[in-house]
Write a protein that holds these residues in place. Structure first.
Motif, PDB file in Angstrom:
ATOM      1  N   UNK A 184     107.873  66.688  91.011  1.00 23.93           N
ATOM      2  CA  UNK A 184     108.817  67.931  91.454  1.00 23.93           C
ATOM      3  C   UNK A 184     109.340  68.336  90.403  1.00 23.93           C
ATOM      4  N   UNK A 185     109.473  67.447  89.224  1.00 20.80           N
ATOM      5  CA  UNK A 185     109.905  67.495  88.016  1.00 20.80           C
ATOM      6  C   UNK A 185     108.883  68.669  87.148  1.00 20.80           C
ATOM      7  N   UNK A 186     107.456  68.775  87.311  1.00 20.85           N
ATOM      8  CA  UNK A 186     105.950  69.041  86.556  1.00 20.85           C
ATOM      9  C   UNK A 186     106.502  70.410  87.083  1.00 20.85           C
ATOM     10  N   UNK A 187     106.609  70.666  88.911  1.00 23.99           N
ATOM     11  CA  UNK A 187     106.447  71.644  89.346  1.00 23.99           C
ATOM     12  C   UNK A 187     107.882  73.091  88.808  1.00 23.99           C
ATOM     13  N   UNK A 188     108.791  72.063  89.326  1.00 21.91           N
ATOM     14  CA  UNK A 188     109.924  72.916  88.226  1.00 21.91           C
ATOM     15  C   UNK A 188     110.135  73.655  86.764  1.00 21.91           C
ATOM     16  N   UNK A 189     109.632  72.809  86.090  1.00 24.17           N
ATOM     17  CA  UNK A 189     109.224  73.141  85.233  1.00 24.17           C
ATOM     18  C   UNK A 189     108.212  74.608  84.751  1.00 24.17           C
ATOM     19  N   UNK A 190     107.245  74.045  85.702  1.00 24.15           N
ATOM     20  CA  UNK A 190     105.769  75.365  85.812  1.00 24.15           C
ATOM     21  C   UNK A 190     105.788  76.413  86.483  1.00 24.15           C
ATOM     22  N   UNK A 191     106.583  76.106  87.470  1.00 26.81           N
ATOM     23  CA  UNK A 191     106.435  76.954  88.593  1.00 26.81           C
ATOM     24  C   UNK A 191     108.152  77.774  89.003  1.00 26.81           C
ATOM     25  N   UNK A 192     109.044  76.760  88.676  1.00 29.33           N
ATOM     26  CA  UNK A 192     109.812  77.352  88.810  1.00 29.33           C
ATOM     27  C   UNK A 192     111.061  77.199  90.034  1.00 29.33           C
ATOM     28  N   UNK A 193     111.940  77.433  90.415  1.00 26.81           N
ATOM     29  CA  UNK A 193     112.674  77.164  91.693  1.00 26.81           C
ATOM     30  C   UNK A 193     112.067  77.392  92.649  1.00 26.81           C
ATOM     31  N   UNK A 194     111.885  78.462  92.835  1.00 27.33           N
ATOM     32  CA  UNK A 194     110.492  79.281  94.035  1.00 27.33           C
ATOM     33  C   UNK A 194     109.448  78.384  94.488  1.00 27.33           C
ATOM     34  N   UNK A 195     109.180  78.242  93.126  1.00 23.67           N
ATOM     35  CA  UNK A 195     107.290  77.257  93.209  1.00 23.67           C
ATOM     36  C   UNK A 195     107.746  75.835  93.953  1.00 23.67           C
ATOM     37  N   UNK A 196     109.192  75.612  93.986  1.00 21.77           N
ATOM     38  CA  UNK A 196     109.301  74.388  94.756  1.00 21.77           C
ATOM     39  C   UNK A 196     109.119  73.725  95.483  1.00 21.77           C
ATOM     40  N   UNK A 197     108.026  73.795  96.799  1.00 21.58           N
ATOM     41  CA  UNK A 197     108.083  73.364  97.752  1.00 21.58           C
ATOM     42  C   UNK A 197     107.112  72.018  97.494  1.00 21.58           C
ATOM     43  N   UNK A 198     107.187  72.034  99.747  1.00 16.12           N
ATOM     44  CA  UNK A 198     106.471  70.502  99.489  1.00 16.12           C
ATOM     45  C   UNK A 198     104.641  70.039  99.187  1.00 16.12           C
ATOM     46  N   UNK A 199     103.892  71.288 100.020  1.00 16.93           N
ATOM     47  CA  UNK A 199     103.153  70.930  99.679  1.00 16.93           C
ATOM     48  C   UNK A 199     102.864  71.775  97.836  1.00 16.93           C
ATOM     49  N   UNK A 200     103.950  72.103  97.302  1.00 18.74           N
ATOM     50  CA  UNK A 200     103.271  72.210  95.927  1.00 18.74           C
ATOM     51  C   UNK A 200     103.213  70.700  94.759  1.00 18.74           C
ATOM     52  N   UNK A 201     104.684  70.022  95.651  1.00 21.91           N
ATOM     53  CA  UNK A 201     105.051  68.754  94.942  1.00 21.91           C
ATOM     54  C   UNK A 201     103.249  67.824  95.304  1.00 21.91           C
ATOM     55  N   UNK A 202     103.435  67.776  96.622  1.00 18.36           N
ATOM     56  CA  UNK A 202     101.578  66.704  97.220  1.00 18.36           C
ATOM     57  C   UNK A 202     100.585  67.324  96.257  1.00 18.36           C
ATOM     58  N   UNK A 203     100.714  68.596  95.668  1.00 17.72           N
ATOM     59  CA  UNK A 203      99.503  68.607  94.853  1.00 17.72           C
ATOM     60  C   UNK A 203      98.955  68.615  93.975  1.00 17.72           C
ATOM     61  N   UNK A 204     100.892  68.313  93.450  1.00 14.15           N
ATOM     62  CA  UNK A 204     100.756  67.922  91.763  1.00 14.15           C
ATOM     63  C   UNK A 204     100.902  66.487  91.361  1.00 14.15           C
TER      64      UNK A 204
END
Length: 191
Positions: free
Chosen positions: A15-35
């Motif tokens: 989730x840290x990597x998703x936030x850093x790379x995609x911003x708060x709008x990109x932080x979804x459970x699906x994005x975290x699972x993928x990362x």
């Protein structure tokens, strides 16, 4: 909720990597699972909702940014001079910028906290406690400078770190290092 602490930590780190790379709008459970490289739906088994995940990320970033005991022990062995404060500040900036995704995730969390009072309260409490620990350490160690000096350095170095991470061509490493030394000289008076 699942209780595997290693999996939970891996999901929070993702989730840290998703936030850093995609911003708060990109932080979804699906994005975290993928990362994290886990099956879709895994994160939702570990966190009640997105707010829960954001709160967990806040704690984890600070956990990962805290210096380990060897850093603290080494700082306690230094002479109590302005030059030692300068060295410690350079080492701190180096340590913090070595985890750029953590710093960028914290910026995203701070922006998100403007819209989420519970997150704002948690971040405020964490930052206040962290700043107070730094003040207490500085004063107890006998290094030159007072509590206000620590706060001024905190504010200035946070700005420098943000610039280095978001606009890296503004101040190259040599200029950033020179600015840290200049800050130390201007803020920390020799005893």
């Amino acid at each position: 909720m699942r209780q595997n602490p290693e999996r939970r930590a891996a999901l929070i780190d993702a989730a840290i990597e998703v936030l850093a790379g995609q911003g708060a709008r990109g932080l979804t459970f699906r994005a975290v699972d993928k990362e994290a490289g886990v099956p879709v739906g895994t994160a939702s088994n570990y966190f009640a909702n997105r707010d829960d995940l954001l709160m967990q990320v806040n704690g984890r970033v600070f956990e990962r940014l805290d210096p380990d005991s060897t850093v603290i022990d080494a700082s306690m062995a230094l002479p109590r001079t302005r030059a030692s404060v300068d060295r410690l500040l350079h080492e701190m900036v180096e340590r913090l910028t070595a985890f750029p995704s953590g710093q960028l995730a914290m910026l995203e969390l701070r922006l998100e906290s403007a819209r989420r009072p519970e997150l704002r309260a948690a971040i405020t409490e964490q930052v206040r406690a962290n700043l107070q620990e730094n003040i207490d350490f500085h004063l107890a160690s006998g290094l030159p400078g007072d509590a206000d000096s620590v706060v001024l350095l905190y504010l200035a170095l946070n700005g420098l770190i943000v610039e280095r991470l978001t606009l890296p061509d503004l101040f190259d490493e040599a200029r950033a290092n020179a600015l840290i030394t200049e800050l130390t000289e201007r803020i920390i008076q020799n005893p």
